[in-house]
Each structure stands twice: as structure tokens, then as C-alpha cells.
Design an enzyme around this catalytic site. Structure first.
Site, short mmCIF file in Angstrom:
data_model
loop_
_atom_site.label_atom_id
_atom_site.label_comp_id
_atom_site.label_asym_id
_atom_site.label_seq_id
_atom_site.Cartn_x
_atom_site.Cartn_y
_atom_site.Cartn_z
N GLY A 26 1.07 3.98 5.41
CA GLY A 26 2.04 3.23 4.57
C GLY A 26 2.05 1.92 5.24
N SER A 27 2.13 0.98 4.48
CA SER A 27 2.06 -0.46 5.04
C SER A 27 2.02 -1.51 3.98
CB SER A 27 1.01 -0.78 5.90
OG SER A 27 -0.22 -0.16 5.52
N ARG A 28 1.73 -2.88 4.39
CA ARG A 28 1.25 -4.06 3.61
C ARG A 28 0.23 -4.66 4.23
NH1 ARG A 28 5.91 -8.32 3.55
NH2 ARG A 28 4.37 -10.16 3.89
N MET B 122 0.81 -1.19 -0.01
CA MET B 122 0.01 -0.01 -0.03
C MET B 122 0.85 1.29 0.18
SD MET B 122 -2.53 -1.50 3.07
CE MET B 122 -3.85 -0.28 2.91
N ILE C 40 0.35 -5.37 8.15
CA ILE C 40 1.48 -5.19 8.34
C ILE C 40 2.06 -3.72 8.54
CG2 ILE C 40 4.02 -5.90 7.77
CD1 ILE C 40 2.53 -8.41 6.48
#
Length: 206
Positions: free
Chosen positions: A161-163, A79, A131
Site C-alpha cells: 500500500g502506498s502512493r 495505490m 512514497i
């Protein structure tokens, strides 16, 4: 425009500084205003309409990896900062458990991010993992064990911001996948795998 819960914890401080900063410098005031606007943009939460059937993407972003883990397939979604960061349920399911796992804050696009802080939302035969990344220091689940979710329903949010990973049910194999590495996906709308079912009607906006 709707916003994810907690938005004012981040947007209000720079917004309150806009007018005091103007006394010191109009430029500084504009910077605080821009920071508040960027925060509101980041926390936006648009409505989504799920497809008739299939397993949908839990997150907005780009497919960064598809890998096999035993008899399961994991789809990883990176993301970016401009993506919507509200995470959604891939399918109709009942939440079995929510588990927080401590870890680091490495870049979400790197393989080292497997060791980052994360929250696992587990269903009977699948899982969504939120995550953290370098700037993502707050993961907020909206659900708890026992909640019944519909495809595309909101289940959490990651700040900055991440996954997000989707561990697919064991009956899903690579032939069922409908996405590939590098493809852009939309949470709650893009089908990432065919689950072998057909829907009679859309669920409507979630």
C-alpha cells in the site's frame, strides 16, 4: 505468474506455519495459508505492453491529485492494497540519481503523506517518487544511476500500500494531460500525458 523480488521474505513464514498450525487448529492453518496467498497476490508482477508514445502512468491505482509546482505538473497516484505495486518508467529515460528521503508513515491517500518516507528516481527532466504509506514499510528500487530505461520498464516496488508521484517534464502543460482526478490508471499502459511524439512501433511486453 511472475512476482516482484523479495516476495518470499513475506510469503514463506506464513506458508511454513500452515502444517504445524494444523495440529493446533485447522482454522488457524487456513488463516496462515490465506496470508501466504494474499502476499503472493500482492507481489504479483504481470507483463505490460506500453503504448506507441506518450508519458505512461508509473503505477496502478487512482489519480488522487494533479497539482502545479512552479512550472511543473505533479500527478499523484494512490495505490490500493489490491493494485499491482510494481512501479514503471513513464518514458524512455536515463536514471540520473536515486535519493532516499526519511519520513513518516501516514495514510497514502492523505495530504500528510507528502511527509512520508520516499524514494526519488530522477531523470534529466522528470521524476518518479515512490512514497510509503501506513503499511508500506519497504521501498525497493530496481535501478541505479546511469541505467537506460524504456517506457514501461520496471524501476521499483513498494511493499503493502502506498502512493507514487510523477513529476512531468516542464514542457508538459495541463492541455497535454490525458487523465483527471479519480481516474483509474494502469502502470506502463495508461497514457497520462501527451509528450508530442509519435511512436513507430510498440516496445512489447516489459
Amino acid at each position: 505468474m511472475d512476482f516482484a523480488p523479495g516476495v518470499w521474505w513475506y510469503a514463506l513464514p506464513p506458508l511454513l506455519l500452515v502444517f504445524p498450525a494444523f495440529v493446533v487448529s485447522p482454522t488457524l492453518s487456513l488463516l496462515f495459508l490465506a496470508a501466504a496467498g494474499a502476499t503472493l497476490f500482492f507481489f504479483r508482477d504481470p507483463e505490460r505492453t506500453p503504448p506507441f508514445s506518450g508519458i505512461v502512468s508509473p503505477a496502478d491505482g487512482t489519480i488522487s491529485e494533479i497539482r502545479t509546482e512552479g512550472d511543473r505538473i505533479r500527478v499523484c497516484i494512490f495505490m490500493n492494497v489490491h493494485d499491482v505495486h510494481v512501479v514503471r518508467s513513464p518514458d524512455d529515460a536515463v536514471v540520473e540519481s536515486i535519493e532516499h528521503e526519511s519520513g513518516g508513515y501516514r495514510p497514502a491517500f492523505s495530504k500528510d503523506s507528502d511527509r512520508n518516507e520516499k524514494v526519488h528516481v530522477r531523470f534529466s527532466d522528470s521524476e518518479v517518487t515512490l512514497i510509503a504509506g501506513v503499511f508500506a514499510r519497504r521501498i525497493t528500487p530496481y535501478v541505479e544511476a546511469g541505467d537506460e530505461l524504456e517506457r514501461g520498464e520496471r524501476l521499483g516496488h513498494i511493499a503493502f500500500g502506498s502512493r507514487v508521484d510523477a513529476l512531468l517534464p516542464p514542457e508538459i502543460d495541463h492541455a497535454d494531460l490525458q487523465v483527471e482526478h479519480g481516474e483509474k490508471v494502469t502502470a506502463g499502459e495508461t497514457a497520462i500525458a501527451d509528450d508530442g511524439t509519435t511512436g513507430d512501433m510498440e516496445w512489447g511486453s516489459q
